[in-house]
Design an enzyme around this catalytic site. Structure first.
Site, PDB file in Angstrom:
ATOM      1  N   TRP A   1       0.860  -1.179   0.000  1.00 36.22           N
ATOM      2  CA  TRP A   1       0.000   0.000   0.000  1.00 36.22           C
ATOM      3  C   TRP A   1       0.907   1.244   0.000  1.00 36.22           C
ATOM      4  O   TRP A   1       1.897   1.295   0.730  1.00 36.22           O
ATOM      5  CB  TRP A   1      -0.901  -0.005   1.250  1.00 36.22           C
ATOM      6  CG  TRP A   1      -1.646   1.286   1.347  1.00 36.22           C
ATOM      7  CD1 TRP A   1      -2.847   1.588   0.770  1.00 36.22           C
ATOM      8  CD2 TRP A   1      -1.207   2.471   2.025  1.00 36.22           C
ATOM      9  NE1 TRP A   1      -3.170   2.895   1.029  1.00 36.22           N
ATOM     10  CE2 TRP A   1      -2.178   3.457   1.801  1.00 36.22           C
ATOM     11  CE3 TRP A   1      -0.076   2.797   2.771  1.00 36.22           C
ATOM     12  CZ2 TRP A   1      -2.075   4.757   2.314  1.00 36.22           C
ATOM     13  CZ3 TRP A   1       0.042   4.084   3.282  1.00 36.22           C
ATOM     14  CH2 TRP A   1      -0.962   5.040   3.057  1.00 36.22           C
TER      15      TRP A   1
ATOM     16  N   ASP B   1     -15.945   8.706   0.052  1.00 37.68           N
ATOM     17  CA  ASP B   1     -16.524   7.934   1.160  1.00 37.68           C
ATOM     18  C   ASP B   1     -17.227   8.848   2.181  1.00 37.68           C
ATOM     19  O   ASP B   1     -16.786   9.968   2.419  1.00 37.68           O
ATOM     20  CB  ASP B   1     -15.349   7.206   1.839  1.00 37.68           C
ATOM     21  CG  ASP B   1     -15.789   6.113   2.763  1.00 37.68           C
ATOM     22  OD1 ASP B   1     -16.997   5.955   2.980  1.00 37.68           O
ATOM     23  OD2 ASP B   1     -14.898   5.401   3.279  1.00 37.68           O
TER      24      ASP B   1
ATOM     25  N   ARG C   1      -9.821  -2.809   8.473  1.00 35.51           N
ATOM     26  CA  ARG C   1     -10.484  -1.498   8.447  1.00 35.51           C
ATOM     27  C   ARG C   1     -11.926  -1.647   8.957  1.00 35.51           C
ATOM     28  O   ARG C   1     -12.857  -1.077   8.409  1.00 35.51           O
ATOM     29  CB  ARG C   1     -10.473  -0.928   7.030  1.00 35.51           C
ATOM     30  CG  ARG C   1     -10.392   0.601   6.996  1.00 35.51           C
ATOM     31  CD  ARG C   1     -10.636   1.149   5.601  1.00 35.51           C
ATOM     32  NE  ARG C   1     -10.448   2.576   5.567  1.00 35.51           N
ATOM     33  CZ  ARG C   1     -11.024   3.374   4.685  1.00 35.51           C
ATOM     34  NH1 ARG C   1     -11.823   2.899   3.757  1.00 35.51           N
ATOM     35  NH2 ARG C   1     -10.792   4.662   4.709  1.00 35.51           N
TER      36      ARG C   1
ATOM     37  N   ASP D   1     -14.290   1.095  -5.128  1.00 38.80           N
ATOM     38  CA  ASP D   1     -13.174   0.806  -4.228  1.00 38.80           C
ATOM     39  C   ASP D   1     -13.277  -0.609  -3.656  1.00 38.80           C
ATOM     40  O   ASP D   1     -14.346  -1.243  -3.683  1.00 38.80           O
ATOM     41  CB  ASP D   1     -13.204   1.834  -3.084  1.00 38.80           C
ATOM     42  CG  ASP D   1     -11.814   2.163  -2.550  1.00 38.80           C
ATOM     43  OD1 ASP D   1     -10.894   1.359  -2.747  1.00 38.80           O
ATOM     44  OD2 ASP D   1     -11.680   3.224  -1.917  1.00 38.80           O
ATOM     45  N   MET D   2     -12.173  -1.125  -3.135  1.00 33.60           N
ATOM     46  CA  MET D   2     -12.144  -2.422  -2.447  1.00 33.60           C
ATOM     47  C   MET D   2     -10.978  -2.338  -1.467  1.00 33.60           C
ATOM     48  O   MET D   2      -9.821  -2.417  -1.866  1.00 33.60           O
ATOM     49  CB  MET D   2     -11.904  -3.534  -3.463  1.00 33.60           C
ATOM     50  CG  MET D   2     -12.019  -4.919  -2.880  1.00 33.60           C
ATOM     51  SD  MET D   2     -10.627  -5.945  -3.300  1.00 33.60           S
ATOM     52  CE  MET D   2     -11.251  -7.556  -2.919  1.00 33.60           C
ATOM     53  N   ASN D   3     -11.309  -2.142  -0.188  1.00 28.10           N
ATOM     54  CA  ASN D   3     -10.276  -1.722   0.755  1.00 28.10           C
ATOM     55  C   ASN D   3      -9.722  -2.792   1.681  1.00 28.10           C
ATOM     56  O   ASN D   3      -9.146  -2.457   2.711  1.00 28.10           O
ATOM     57  CB  ASN D   3     -10.807  -0.554   1.592  1.00 28.10           C
ATOM     58  CG  ASN D   3     -10.591   0.768   0.876  1.00 28.10           C
ATOM     59  OD1 ASN D   3      -9.532   0.987   0.308  1.00 28.10           O
ATOM     60  ND2 ASN D   3     -11.593   1.618   0.875  1.00 28.10           N
TER      61      ASN D   3
ATOM     62  N   ASP E   1      -2.775   5.534  -3.232  1.00 22.57           N
ATOM     63  CA  ASP E   1      -3.167   6.578  -2.274  1.00 22.57           C
ATOM     64  C   ASP E   1      -2.009   7.525  -2.016  1.00 22.57           C
ATOM     65  O   ASP E   1      -2.196   8.620  -1.495  1.00 22.57           O
ATOM     66  CB  ASP E   1      -3.580   5.944  -0.933  1.00 22.57           C
ATOM     67  CG  ASP E   1      -5.009   5.429  -0.977  1.00 22.57           C
ATOM     68  OD1 ASP E   1      -5.774   5.866  -1.856  1.00 22.57           O
ATOM     69  OD2 ASP E   1      -5.361   4.586  -0.123  1.00 22.57           O
TER      70      ASP E   1
HETATM   71  C1  GLA Z   1      -9.400   4.085  -0.089  1.00 24.98           C
HETATM   72  C2  GLA Z   1      -9.103   4.856  -1.359  1.00 24.98           C
HETATM   73  C3  GLA Z   1      -9.095   6.334  -1.065  1.00 24.98           C
HETATM   74  C4  GLA Z   1     -10.420   6.753  -0.455  1.00 24.98           C
HETATM   75  C5  GLA Z   1     -10.711   5.917   0.787  1.00 24.98           C
HETATM   76  C6  GLA Z   1     -12.092   6.173   1.329  1.00 24.98           C
HETATM   77  O1  GLA Z   1      -8.347   4.153   0.798  1.00 24.98           O
HETATM   78  O2  GLA Z   1      -7.902   4.443  -1.928  1.00 24.98           O
HETATM   79  O3  GLA Z   1      -8.841   7.072  -2.243  1.00 24.98           O
HETATM   80  O4  GLA Z   1     -11.437   6.585  -1.405  1.00 24.98           O
HETATM   81  O5  GLA Z   1     -10.606   4.527   0.510  1.00 24.98           O
HETATM   82  O6  GLA Z   1     -12.393   5.406   2.423  1.00 24.98           O
END
Ligand code: GLA
Length: 706
Positions: A185, A352, A428, A463-465, A525
């Site tokens: 990341w 978000d 998260r 997104d997929m976090n 990011d």
């Molecule tokens: C991820 C994305 C960010 C943002 C956040 C929001 O980390 O990479 O750009 O959208 O989620 O929670």
């Protein structure tokens, strides 16, 4: 062009040939991939001197043969492309057909087939009762070969596949290296290079998505190959799940490469008559890394990306994430949007925090219903207000997830992925929805579609976090990936006028599978321009600038704390899909003036950056300067960016040679007004004049003046 002459198959794409032959014993052998050769048969010469080997009843040792789709266990003990247990497979040629276009791969993304021709070779193991159909697609106008395989159980009992790679090639060359893109990341797609010596290398990922750690793209090349020359073979599975490119250098120095689904934790049981289709894998051979990248760039832009935005100029966006995080109301968002319009920005993206009770990242994923406390006029009302300011409106989603604190989870706790033997791990504060289940896929499709249909939304960030853990069975990840693809195709097909951007905690799912649905991806990011020089340089090995989201954010950068000028932040971001992600209402007048200039420049040069030919000029992994340029296809324009990482006292200006220009034409640099001849810029080069200090950039916006 595809031709079968005697026992040989000759396939030809734009700048390469691929040759196979059926051996005298009936096995399909790999013979050649590389620069074009005439389709004229030549004798087999791949067998060497050997002893201490195992032979089959016909006296054949498969361990010695360079097979197109090898099995393991029956006289070949190297890593196989396909396997269904210890008895092994020994697949023999059983026929072929040549067709126009390209067969679709059910449930899987794959390259568009217009202008293509496909060879399908059928192989059969009559003892194991397994058939494999190998697809090979070539195009006159692209230097890429697409491969896939369909494996069928022809017996009466079940067959369990424990590996089913998409493609296998075997190079007889010595002195090879492999390059791949690794990271984490905030540090995605750095370049690694290793000399290949006898052994097995598994360049793979098993984290659920294609991953920040190892990207699904590998180059096997002559160790001495450079940007400009030398044999380079690129391998790219069109796949967003657990992938692997396995390289085995055997006892005789031959290099076998298998690429596709990661066999680790993979399994697929086929009932009698049932088939399994592998994902597609793209192969390209080129003279030098630069040509290899440009080959993939053209193919990705024109045969992987599709729909109305694939060849369109991408809008300059502003995203509220780093400006407000989840602490916003309509007034705050509109204050950003209205100033953005004055500065030349074209699209406002709400990130978000707009749904459920989401004021922090511990709740509400899955509840895709607007939070009316924050946004009293709803998404529709906000979109209208943003539109009336003269901007397009875009929205963030993370539809594959569920928060334990959500109405969705309270209603369907069993919809979260779980092994069933312990509580699944949180990341998260969220869990992953089980996309292998039809009703969960339907929920996601309906929930997202109903928001998209309720307002004038012209852009979506998907997104997929988190990674996928606690899988209930082997093979789960492939089923999950198929579920993700079904959802993506249902939603993107229903909304051809929305520009979709992929994201996965930054660039954690940056692959050709995603790009079949969404023509751009959030690269990382980490927007510190110095970090971005490495990330964007590494990403460019495989993917074109039109796929890379690239934004100017606050200084000092929130992650690295590096204080970098607005000018440098803009210069680096202008080499991708340009945008902003900071609270512009708090900036000094000088920064606002810089933004106005940057958006005006972006409008001039974005077609060249997004759709031109990309040349790497100076490798930041090897020296203190990163350099690259994009040249319009007709060579009329070129945008050049150099970045100096740290200032070196008492150093000379580095002289760097440009590439890809028209040698006989004069070019004027719009940024300085100076004129240079193309041949001078490419042969002598230019002394790059960096401003004094660390983190400096120097750009040229060259316009051919005749
Ligand atoms: C991820 C994305 C960010 C943002 C956040 C929001 O980390 O990479 O750009 O959208 O989620 O929670």
């Amino acid at each position: 062009m595809i031709k079968k002459i005697d026992d040989m198959f000759f396939l030809e794409g734009k700048n390469f040939s691929y040759v196979m032959r059926v051996s005298r014993e009936g096995f399909l052998l790999h013979d050649y991939i590389g620069e074009k050769i005439a389709p004229v048969p030549y004798p087999e010469d791949s067998r060497g001197w050997w002893c201490v080997q195992t032979e089959d009843a016909d006296g054949v040792c498969l361990d010695e043969l360079r097979q197109e789709y090898p099995g393991y266990g029956h006289t070949d003990l190297r890593r196989p492309a396909v396997s269904c247990g210890p008895a092994g497979l020994a697949l023999k040629y059983a026929g072929h057909k040549i067709t126009d276009g390209k067969p679709p791969l059910p449930g899987l993304p794959s390259a568009l087939g217009d202008g293509a021709e496909t060879l399908t070779v059928t192989l059969r193991d009559k003892d194991a009762k397994v058939r494999a159909e190998l697809n090979y697609t070539v195009y006159d106008s692209y230097g890429v070969l697409c491969r896939s395989a369909v494996i069928t159980n022809e017996g009466d009992g079940s067959v369990t596949l424990d590996r089913a790679y998409s493609a296998s090639v075997e190079l007889p060359r010595l002195g090879l290296s492999e390059m791949h893109l690794h990271g984490s990341w905030g540090r995605e797609r750095h370049i690694a290079e290793n000399r290949l010596v006898p052994g097995v290398y598994d360049i793979s990922n098993a984290r659920g998505g294609s991953g920040h750690q190892i990207n699904p793209f590998v180059i096997v090349k002559d160790s001495l190959a450079t940007e400009d020359s030398g044999f380079c073979l690129g391998i790219m599975p069109v796949y967003s799940g657990n992938h692997s490119t396995e390289i085995e250098v055997d006892q005789r120095g031959r290099t076998r490469i298998n690429s596709g689904i990661n066999p680790f934790m993979f399994e697929k049981t086929l009932a009698p008559g049932e088939s399994f289709t592998t994902p597609e894998c793209l192969l390209a051979a080129a003279d030098g890394l630069g040509e290899l990248s440009r080959t993939f760039h053209d193919f990705i832009r024109e045969r992987i990306c599709r729909g109305k935005f694939a060849r369109a100029e991408r809008p300059i966006l502003i995203n509220n994430w780093e400006a407000t995080y989840m602490d916003f109301d309509e007034e705050k968002l509109l204050s950003i949007a209205s100033l953005a319009k004055e500065l030349g920005i074209e699209l406002f993206v709400l990130d978000d925090g707009w749904f459920g009770k989401r004021n922090n990242d511990r709740c509400s994923l899955g509840d895709w219903v607007v939070n009316l406390e924050k946004l009293p006029s709803g998404i529709g009302g906000l979109a209208e207000k943003v539109n009336s300011l003269g901007l397009k409106f875009g929205l963030w989603f993370e539809p594959e997830m569920v928060s334990p604190d959500s109405d969705l989870y309270r209603a369907h706790p069993d919809w979260a992925v779980s092994s069933g033997i312990r509580a699944p791990g949180l990341a998260r504060s969220q869990l992953v929805l089980d996309l292998t289940r039809g009703e969960v896929q339907d929920y996601v499709i309906n929930a997202v579609n109903s928001v998209l249909d309720s307002a004038n939304i012209e852009y979506v960030k998907w997104d997929m976090n988190r990674y996928v853990t606690d899988m209930p069975r082997k093979g789960f990840n492939h089923e999950y990936t198929l579920g993700y693809y079904r959802i993506m195709s249902a939603i993107t097909d229903a909304h051809p006028n929305i520009l979709f951007e992929g994201c996965s905690a930054g660039g954690g799912r940056f692959d050709a599978g995603v790009l079949c649905y969404m023509p751009q991806i959030w690269t990382s990011d980490d927007t510190d321009p110095m970090e971005r020089v490495y990330i964007q340089y590494g990403t460019s090995l495989a993917y074109p600038p039109s796929t890379m989201g690239s934004h100017v954010t606050d200084g000092p950068n929130q992650y690295t704390r590096r204080p970098v000028s607005m000018n440098t932040r803009g210069d680096v971001a202008l080499s991708g899909n340009f945008g902003y992600e900071l609270d512009i209402t708090k900036l000094p007048e000088s920064d606002l003036r810089a933004i106005k200039d940057q958006t005006a420049l972006c409008r001039e040069l974005r077609t060249t950056v997004e759709y031109g030919d990309f040349y790497r000029l100076s490798d930041p992994f090897k020296c203190n300067v990163g350099g690259w340029m994009s040249v319009a296809k007709d060579k009329s324009k070129a945008y050049v960016t150099f970045t100096k990482m740290l200032f070196e006292p008492n150093s000379a200006n580095v002289q760097i040679r440009l590439k890809g220009l028209d040698p006989s034409a004069p070019y004027t640099d719009r940024l300085t007004g100076r004129t240079y001849m193309g041949d001078m810029l490419m042969n002598r080069g230019i002394s790059v004049q960096f401003p004094h200090g660390d983190f400096a950039t120097a750009s040229m916006w060259l316009i051919r003046s005749k």
